[in-house]
Design a protein around this motif. Structure first.
Motif, mmCIF file in Angstrom:
data_model
loop_
_atom_site.group_PDB
_atom_site.id
_atom_site.type_symbol
_atom_site.label_atom_id
_atom_site.label_comp_id
_atom_site.label_asym_id
_atom_site.label_seq_id
_atom_site.Cartn_x
_atom_site.Cartn_y
_atom_site.Cartn_z
ATOM 1 N N THR A 1 23.117 -32.215 5.992
ATOM 2 C CA THR A 1 24.277 -31.336 6.173
ATOM 3 C C THR A 1 25.537 -32.157 6.432
ATOM 4 O OG1 THR A 1 22.905 -29.518 6.967
ATOM 5 C CG2 THR A 1 25.223 -29.477 7.597
ATOM 6 N N GLN B 1 23.918 -23.295 4.976
ATOM 7 C CA GLN B 1 22.560 -23.108 5.471
ATOM 8 C C GLN B 1 22.408 -21.682 6.016
ATOM 9 O OE1 GLN B 1 21.782 -26.844 7.420
ATOM 10 N NE2 GLN B 1 19.914 -26.024 8.305
ATOM 11 N N ASP C 1 23.592 -25.862 0.641
ATOM 12 C CA ASP C 1 22.866 -26.364 1.810
ATOM 13 C C ASP C 1 21.702 -25.432 2.112
ATOM 14 O OD1 ASP C 1 22.072 -27.839 3.939
ATOM 15 O OD2 ASP C 1 23.949 -27.683 5.068
ATOM 16 N N GLU C 2 20.516 -25.867 1.752
ATOM 17 C CA GLU C 2 19.290 -25.109 1.977
ATOM 18 C C GLU C 2 19.384 -23.658 1.501
ATOM 19 O OE1 GLU C 2 17.157 -25.834 5.468
ATOM 20 O OE2 GLU C 2 17.983 -27.834 5.797
ATOM 21 N N ASP D 1 16.386 -25.576 12.138
ATOM 22 C CA ASP D 1 17.551 -26.345 11.733
ATOM 23 C C ASP D 1 18.693 -25.413 11.358
ATOM 24 O OD1 ASP D 1 18.332 -28.575 9.024
ATOM 25 O OD2 ASP D 1 18.975 -28.643 11.103
HETATM 26 MG MG LIG Z 1 21.114 -29.304 7.707
#
Ligand SMILES: [Mg+2]
Ligand SMILES: Nc1ncnc2c1ncn2[C@@H]1O[C@H](COP(=O)(O)OP(=O)(O)O)[C@@H](O)[C@H]1O
Lengths: 272, 321
Positions: free
Chosen positions: A44, A86, A171-172, A262
């Protein structure tokens, strides 16, 4: 091939923590790059530096031949790098349709153009076309706060794509989404992205997804890139096996469970 | 959607024309006076409404109300200028300018810090006015007789009607323009900024700049309202123009009105004015009890303000931009 995104000797420290150590990456146009690494590996942070949320401690970041180190996120967005998060960052009280309308409006507006009406027919048609491309028509008039997690992340990505960036960082995109939903979601996303010919870097914990969609893997460990190779090669790399995937299925499952925690941390990072 | 926006503009036009006609031909003078004062305050509340939709509440907009009022009053006292085509734009501009400068500071704060920072600035102005003999100190001073294109009148009834029509015209224009603004791209960056500044930044717009612009707009409208109030009351003093209770009234009327429409502040402000008058007649020493009780009822039972009742009655749903 010329690099569209390049980092040169990028470092980032938070007090005693080194979140990025001598990151040298060069990404060519139309590449689909997977970024992997355990929690806290610096994935990140890498995304945050490229998109201007955090300035690197040292090093340079170049986009399309231009130095963008330290520019504000909105400047970098205008230049053509967009991102998803995320934890989806959308306008919670607005409907899915209005989220897209606002995103389109901002992308369209230059100078005093911001004073033109938001709701014009042409823009509404574009918003509806985006809804179709990302298969969100059924949620059109629903406030974003009431969306299922997967749809909200889809909206987050669709909004990032509104400005037609040259580079997109995700991001994810599949964190917080059930295993059965992951592939359908990624099929929609990657299908739409390929149609638009955007260069993609995406952070992902699920190695199955990584090997299916990417042409190249960057593996992070303690702020360093320990492997930069095509997926088959990277996933067979002993260091990647040890530090990223773990050596058995059990660890991998744990890894994915950790990915969700996370996610909670990311919000405070990004907002803090 | 263009249709809806036209309908709102039409509705505003019909509404203000109806009030103006009623005022000239039907309503008694005391009510005209109340509307005049109420609409002056409503101009300021329209500004606070824009801020509120952006997720910001200011406890210090009496600063701009007072700046507007004193600008009008000082132009009269020091330069003998009563021309409203000069004094009202000057009041608006003076407040906008101060709002622009202070905006660089306040745009970095949110929530209670934003509210209190504004309060602090307004108290500074209050302190300066009270301490400065040249500015009338606690007593304040009278406002020059207003003229329009050089024409004035000593006939109280004619003057009241003229001011009443003036506030209707400016109220209408303000409501229409702010409504247009809220329907623009920049206008959508009210609720969007409130919902998610990170996303606004990553769409390519500065949330701080968006807030700054809205802050200047609210300052300008509040200055205009204060200027009109000074002309309506015929005098200015720190207590009734700049004190923190004035800021409180503005916030009160904002909540009473609700964020649903630019018409709401005019209705809410009139309700407030009537409520206060009747409460004062009913219980001269405890009228705050009634006014405060009403606010509690609104907060508990009508979080969308009086506008939510009206729009429900009209069979419309939700908040309209
Ligand atoms: Mg991350
Ligand atoms: N804003 C921040 N302030 C302090 N430490 C941070 C910040 N952001 C990240 N870190 C630290 O940097 C390291 C890398 O974090 P991050 O990039 O979020 O990892 P990943 O996304 O790979 O899980 C972690 O040790 C994290 O605690």
């Amino acid at each position: 091939m010329s690099a569209i995104l390049e980092t040169v000797g990028v470092n980032k420290t938070f007090g005693a923590v080194t979140a990025a150590r001598d990151i040298n990456v060069s990404v060519a146009k139309h590449e689909i790059v997977g970024i992997i690494g355990a929690n806290g590996a610096g994935k990140t942070t890498f995304v945050n530096m490229v998109t201007g949320w955090l300035p690197p401690s040292t090093g340079r970041i170049r986009f399309d031949g231009r130095d963008i180190t330290g520019l504000a996120p909105r400047k970098i967005t205008r230049l053509g790098i967009c991102r998803s998060f995320q934890v989806a960052q959308v306008f919670m009280t607005a409907t899915v349709f209005d989220n897209l309308m606002i995103a389109l409006g901002i992308a369209d507006a230059h100078g005093l153009g911001v004073l033109l009406p938001l709701r014009v027919r042409a823009r509404e048609e574009r918003a509806d076309a985006i809804l179709r491309r990302y298969q969100m028509q059924d949620y059109r008039d629903q406030p974003a706060s009431t969306l299922p997690q997967g749809i909200r992340k889809l909206l987050d990505i669709a909004m990032a794509m509104v400005a037609q960036p040259k580079v997109l960082l995700l991001d994810e995109p599949t964190s917080g989404i059930s295993v059965e939903e992951k592939f359908p979601l990624m099929d929609i996303v990657m299908g739409a992205l390929k149609e638009e010919g955007v260069t993609v870097l995406f952070v992902e914990h699920d190695m199955e997804i990584v090997s299916r969609y990417v042409s190249r893997v960057l593996a992070f460990y303690q702020g360093e890139i320990i492997c930069d190779a095509p997926p088959a090669e990277a996933l067979a790399d002993p260091k990647v096996k040890e530090f990223v995937i773990g050596d058995d299925l059990h660890n991998q499952t744990l890894l994915q469970a950790g990915a969700l925690q996370d996610g909670a941390q990311e919000v405070s990072d990004a907002r803090g | 959607m263009a249709l809806t926006s036209d309908r709102t503009t039409l509705g505003l036009t019909v509404g203000f024309v109806a009030v103006a006609l009623l005022g000239v031909f039907v309503l008694p003078d005391w009510l005209l006076n109340q509307i005049l004062v109420a609409f002056s305050r409503a101009l300021a509340v329209v500004g606070l409404l824009v801020l509120w939709r952006t997720g910001l509440v200011s406890f210090g907009h009496a600063l701009y109300f007072g700046l507007g009022a004193y600008t009008v009053a000082l132009l009269g006292r020091n330069y003998g200028i009563g021309e409203v085509l000069v004094t009202l734009p000057a009041a608006t501009l003076a407040s906008a300018l101060v709002g622009f400068l202070l905006g660089f500071i306040v745009r970095r704060y949110r929530e209670i810090f934003f509210a209190m920072l504004n309060l602090a600035f307004s108290m500074v102005l209050f302190g300066i006015l009270v301490k400065t003999e040249a500015l009338g100190s606690t007593d304040g001073f009278n406002v020059e007789q207003p003229t329009l294109l050089g024409i004035g009148t000593d006939d109280a009834a004619v003057k009241l009607t003229a001011l009443f029509l003036g506030v209707c015209a400016i109220g209408w224009l303000t409501a229409v323009l702010v409504h247009r603004y809220l329907g623009s791209i920049l206008g959508s960056l009210t609720t969007a900024v409130r919902d998610n500044e990170i996303r606004v930044e990553y769409l390519g717009y500065s949330a701080a700049e968006a807030i700054h612009g809205k802050y200047v707009m609210s300052a300008a409208l509040t200055g205009l309202g204060g200027g009109f109030m000074a002309i309506s009351l015929g005098q200015v003093d720190p207590e009734s123009m700049v004190n923190w209770t004035v800021s409180g009234e503005l916030v009160f009327v904002t909540i009473l009105s609700g964020p649903g429409s630019v018409a709401a502040p005019f209705i809410g402000s009139l309700i407030f004015e009537l409520l206060r008058t009747y409460a004062f007649e009913l219980v001269p020493y405890a009228w705050q009890l009634i006014v405060g009780g009403t606010l509690l009822l609104i907060i508990f039972f009508l979080p969308g303000g009086v506008w939510s009742v009206l729009s429900r009655l009209a069979g419309r749903r939700g908040v309209e931009p």
